[in-house]
Motif scaffolding. Structure first.
Motif, PDB file in Angstrom:
ATOM      1  N   LEU A  14      -9.264   9.254 -10.222  1.00 45.05           N
ATOM      2  CA  LEU A  14      -9.725   9.946  -9.024  1.00 45.05           C
ATOM      3  C   LEU A  14     -10.938   9.256  -8.420  1.00 45.05           C
ATOM      4  O   LEU A  14     -10.996   9.018  -7.201  1.00 45.05           O
ATOM      5  N   ALA A  15     -11.906   8.913  -9.250  1.00 44.49           N
ATOM      6  CA  ALA A  15     -13.133   8.273  -8.759  1.00 44.49           C
ATOM      7  C   ALA A  15     -12.827   6.930  -8.109  1.00 44.49           C
ATOM      8  O   ALA A  15     -13.371   6.584  -7.058  1.00 44.49           O
ATOM      9  N   THR A  16     -11.918   6.169  -8.732  1.00 43.69           N
ATOM     10  CA  THR A  16     -11.555   4.859  -8.196  1.00 43.69           C
ATOM     11  C   THR A  16     -10.856   4.993  -6.848  1.00 43.69           C
ATOM     12  O   THR A  16     -11.135   4.237  -5.906  1.00 43.69           O
ATOM     13  N   GLU A  17      -9.957   5.979  -6.740  1.00 43.46           N
ATOM     14  CA  GLU A  17      -9.211   6.125  -5.490  1.00 43.46           C
ATOM     15  C   GLU A  17     -10.077   6.720  -4.385  1.00 43.46           C
ATOM     16  O   GLU A  17      -9.921   6.366  -3.214  1.00 43.46           O
ATOM     17  N   MET A 123       0.435  -4.367   7.790  1.00 47.22           N
ATOM     18  CA  MET A 123      -0.535  -3.534   7.091  1.00 47.22           C
ATOM     19  C   MET A 123      -0.674  -4.144   5.701  1.00 47.22           C
ATOM     20  O   MET A 123       0.202  -3.965   4.846  1.00 47.22           O
ATOM     21  N   THR A 124      -1.755  -4.880   5.473  1.00 52.19           N
ATOM     22  CA  THR A 124      -1.913  -5.600   4.210  1.00 52.19           C
ATOM     23  C   THR A 124      -3.356  -5.508   3.710  1.00 52.19           C
ATOM     24  O   THR A 124      -4.269  -5.135   4.443  1.00 52.19           O
ATOM     25  N   GLY A 125      -3.526  -5.916   2.456  1.00 51.74           N
ATOM     26  CA  GLY A 125      -4.858  -5.981   1.873  1.00 51.74           C
ATOM     27  C   GLY A 125      -5.453  -7.365   1.975  1.00 51.74           C
ATOM     28  O   GLY A 125      -6.568  -7.613   1.497  1.00 51.74           O
ATOM     29  N   LYS A 126      -4.709  -8.290   2.627  1.00 54.54           N
ATOM     30  CA  LYS A 126      -5.152  -9.690   2.703  1.00 54.54           C
ATOM     31  C   LYS A 126      -5.090 -10.149   4.168  1.00 54.54           C
ATOM     32  O   LYS A 126      -4.028 -10.553   4.654  1.00 54.54           O
ATOM     33  N   PRO A 127      -6.220 -10.123   4.878  1.00 59.33           N
ATOM     34  CA  PRO A 127      -6.204 -10.522   6.290  1.00 59.33           C
ATOM     35  C   PRO A 127      -5.845 -11.982   6.509  1.00 59.33           C
ATOM     36  O   PRO A 127      -5.475 -12.364   7.624  1.00 59.33           O
ATOM     37  N   GLU A 128      -5.928 -12.813   5.450  1.00 57.25           N
ATOM     38  CA  GLU A 128      -5.578 -14.228   5.574  1.00 57.25           C
ATOM     39  C   GLU A 128      -4.133 -14.493   5.155  1.00 57.25           C
ATOM     40  O   GLU A 128      -3.682 -15.648   5.116  1.00 57.25           O
ATOM     41  N   SER A 129      -3.382 -13.442   4.845  1.00 61.04           N
ATOM     42  CA  SER A 129      -2.013 -13.596   4.336  1.00 61.04           C
ATOM     43  C   SER A 129      -1.041 -14.058   5.426  1.00 61.04           C
ATOM     44  O   SER A 129      -1.343 -14.017   6.625  1.00 61.04           O
ATOM     45  N   SER A 130       0.132 -14.465   4.997  1.00 65.05           N
ATOM     46  CA  SER A 130       1.158 -14.939   5.935  1.00 65.05           C
ATOM     47  C   SER A 130       1.552 -13.855   6.918  1.00 65.05           C
ATOM     48  O   SER A 130       1.682 -14.100   8.122  1.00 65.05           O
ATOM     49  N   MET A 131       1.778 -12.626   6.413  1.00 61.67           N
ATOM     50  CA  MET A 131       2.183 -11.539   7.298  1.00 61.67           C
ATOM     51  C   MET A 131       1.107 -11.225   8.319  1.00 61.67           C
ATOM     52  O   MET A 131       1.402 -10.969   9.493  1.00 61.67           O
ATOM     53  N   VAL A 143      -8.688  -2.680  -0.899  1.00 61.54           N
ATOM     54  CA  VAL A 143      -9.419  -1.733  -1.750  1.00 61.54           C
ATOM     55  C   VAL A 143     -10.242  -2.513  -2.766  1.00 61.54           C
ATOM     56  O   VAL A 143      -9.888  -3.632  -3.141  1.00 61.54           O
ATOM     57  N   PRO A 144     -11.371  -1.941  -3.216  1.00 63.38           N
ATOM     58  CA  PRO A 144     -12.213  -2.650  -4.201  1.00 63.38           C
ATOM     59  C   PRO A 144     -11.458  -2.972  -5.480  1.00 63.38           C
ATOM     60  O   PRO A 144     -11.597  -4.063  -6.046  1.00 63.38           O
ATOM     61  N   LYS A 145     -10.662  -2.037  -5.969  1.00 66.12           N
ATOM     62  CA  LYS A 145      -9.859  -2.275  -7.163  1.00 66.12           C
ATOM     63  C   LYS A 145      -8.791  -1.205  -7.286  1.00 66.12           C
ATOM     64  O   LYS A 145      -8.884  -0.120  -6.705  1.00 66.12           O
ATOM     65  N   GLU A 146      -7.741  -1.538  -8.059  1.00 64.65           N
ATOM     66  CA  GLU A 146      -6.687  -0.578  -8.333  1.00 64.65           C
ATOM     67  C   GLU A 146      -7.161   0.397  -9.409  1.00 64.65           C
ATOM     68  O   GLU A 146      -8.008   0.072 -10.245  1.00 64.65           O
ATOM     69  N   ALA A 160      -4.438   4.093  -0.193  1.00 62.98           N
ATOM     70  CA  ALA A 160      -5.094   3.650   1.042  1.00 62.98           C
ATOM     71  C   ALA A 160      -4.067   3.416   2.148  1.00 62.98           C
ATOM     72  O   ALA A 160      -4.307   3.746   3.315  1.00 62.98           O
ATOM     73  N   THR A 161      -2.917   2.870   1.786  1.00 61.59           N
ATOM     74  CA  THR A 161      -1.855   2.628   2.770  1.00 61.59           C
ATOM     75  C   THR A 161      -1.358   3.941   3.356  1.00 61.59           C
ATOM     76  O   THR A 161      -1.153   4.076   4.571  1.00 61.59           O
TER      77      THR A 161
END
Length: 322
Positions: A14-17, A123-131, A143-146, A160-161
Motif C-alpha cells: 500500500l505504501a509503495t503504491e 502511455m508508458t513509463g519510459k519517455p525515451e522508448s520506441s512507442m 513510478v519510483p518502484k514496483e 498508475a496506468t
C-alpha cells in the motif's frame, strides 16, 4: 499459521503504491491537456491497446471511457495484427499502453497507424522508448518502484496506468458536461438508469387494470373495484374520464369510524376531492419523491384532467425505483 507477517507485507504494498500515485501527479501536465483536447475534438472512436497486464488495465480504461461519454473499445494487439485492424479508421485515436514502451506486438502496428493517419497516444513509463517516440502524444506513467520486491510483477505501474486512464475519462466527462441522465443512457440496466430513465407511464396501470367508478356508485360496490384492481384505491370520474376525486383504504377506515352506511351511501358523497396527481411523463423518481412528500401510497395520473393511469408504492418498488 505460517508465522509470516502478511499484514506488514500488505502495508508495504500500500505504501509503495500510494507513493507511486503521488509521483504520478507530476505527469498531469501540458501533454495530458493536449491528449484530452485531442480526444474531446476527435470525430472517431478511441481504441485502447495493451499486452499482458497492460491489456487488462486497458480493457478497464476503455470500459470507463465508454461509460462516461467517450466512444471507446479495447482491441488486443495480437488480434489486431491478424485482422482486427479493420476496426480502426483514419479518424480514430489509439491509446497504446506498455510500461516499457517496447511491446513488439504494438510497435509492429505503428506503420499501419501512420499509413492510415490515425492519431496515436502512448502511455508508458519510459519517455525515451520506441512507442513514446513513434506516438503523436505521450502520457508518462513512470513510478519510483514496483510493489513487487523482485521489481518484476507489474504492480505500482499498473495501478498508475489505471489512475491515468481514470483521470482521462473523468476530465473528459467534466469537459463534456456529461451528467447523470447521460450516464443513465449508457447504464439502462442499472439502478441509476432505472431512476433517471423510467417514467410513470412505464409502470402505471391502464385500461381494465385501472380502478374507475362513477360518483353514483355505492360505496360497497366501489370497495369491490378497489379489491379487484389491487391498488388500495379507486378513482371517481365522470362520463368523460375527468377526475372528480379518489377513495382509498384510508378513506374507508375514516367513514367506518363515522358509522357511514356503505350500502346506502354513494362514493361521490365521501370521496376525497382535489387529490394529488401527476403527469404520465413524470420521471418515476420524481413521482416517488412526490408521494413521499405528500405521505400517500397511491398516485393518479392525468392527461388534460382526464384519468389515464394510476399506481402505488408497490409498483415503484417492483420497478426498482425505491
Amino acid at each position: 499459521m505460517s508465522g509470516f507477517d502478511y499484514v506488514s507485507a500488505a502495508k508495504r504494498v500500500l505504501a509503495t503504491e500510494v507513493q507511486a500515485l503521488q509521483h504520478l501527479e507530476r505527469y498531469f501536465d501540458a501533454q495530458f491537456e493536449a491528449v484530452c483536447d485531442a480526444i474531446l475534438h476527435h470525430q472517431g472512436k478511441v481504441i485502447v491497446m495493451g499486452m499482458g497486464k497492460s491489456g487488462h488495465i486497458g480493457k478497464k480504461i476503455a470500459a470507463t471511457l465508454a461509460s462516461t461519454g467517450t466512444s471507446a473499445f479495447f482491441v488486443h494487439p495480437g488480434e489486431a495484427a491478424h485482422g482486427d485492424l479493420g476496426m480502426i479508421e483514419a479518424r480514430d485515436l489509439v491509446i497504446a499502453i506498455s510500461n516499457s514502451g517496447e511491446s513488439y506486438e504494438i510497435i509492429s502496428l505503428f506503420p499501419v497507424f501512420k499509413r492510415l493517419g490515425v492519431t496515436t497516444v502512448s502511455m508508458t513509463g519510459k519517455p525515451e522508448s520506441s512507442m513514446a517516440r513513434l506516438s503523436d502524444f505521450h502520457l508518462q506513467i513512470t513510478v519510483p518502484k514496483e510493489a513487487c520486491p523482485l521489481g518484476l510483477a507489474p504492480t505500482s505501474s499498473s495501478t498508475a496506468t489505471l489512475v491515468m486512464g481514470d483521470a482521462l475519462a473523468i476530465a473528459l466527462l467534466e469537459a463534456r458536461g456529461f451528467g447523470e441522465e447521460d450516464f443513465a443512457l449508457s447504464h439502462p440496466g442499472g439502478a441509476l438508469g432505472r431512476k433517471l430513465l423510467l417514467k410513470l407511464s412505464d409502470i402505471m396501470h391502464t385500461g381494465n387494470a385501472l380502478p374507475v367508478v362513477g360518483p353514483q356508485t355505492l360505496v360497497r360496490d366501489a370497495l369491490l373495484e378497489i379489491s379487484d384492481k389491487g391498488l388500495g384505491m379507486t378513482t371517481i370520474v365522470d362520463h368523460n374520464m375527468t377526475l372528480l376525486g379518489i377513495f382509498t383504504d384510508g378513506d374507508l377506515r375514516r367513514i367506518l369510524d363515522k358509522r357511514v352506511d356503505i350500502h346506502d351511501t354513494t362514493i361521490g358523497e365521501v370521496m376525497t376531492l382535489n387529490p394529488t396527481t401527476a403527469a404520465p411523463n413524470m420521471l418515476a423518481a420524481e413521482g416517488l419523491n412526490l408521494m413521499q412528500s405528500k405521505n400517500i401510497n397511491g398516485l393518479v395520473l392525468l392527461d388534460d384532467s382526464k384519468v389515464v393511469g394510476a399506481l402505488n408504492m408497490h409498483d415503484l418498488l417492483k420497478a426498482g425505483v425505491m
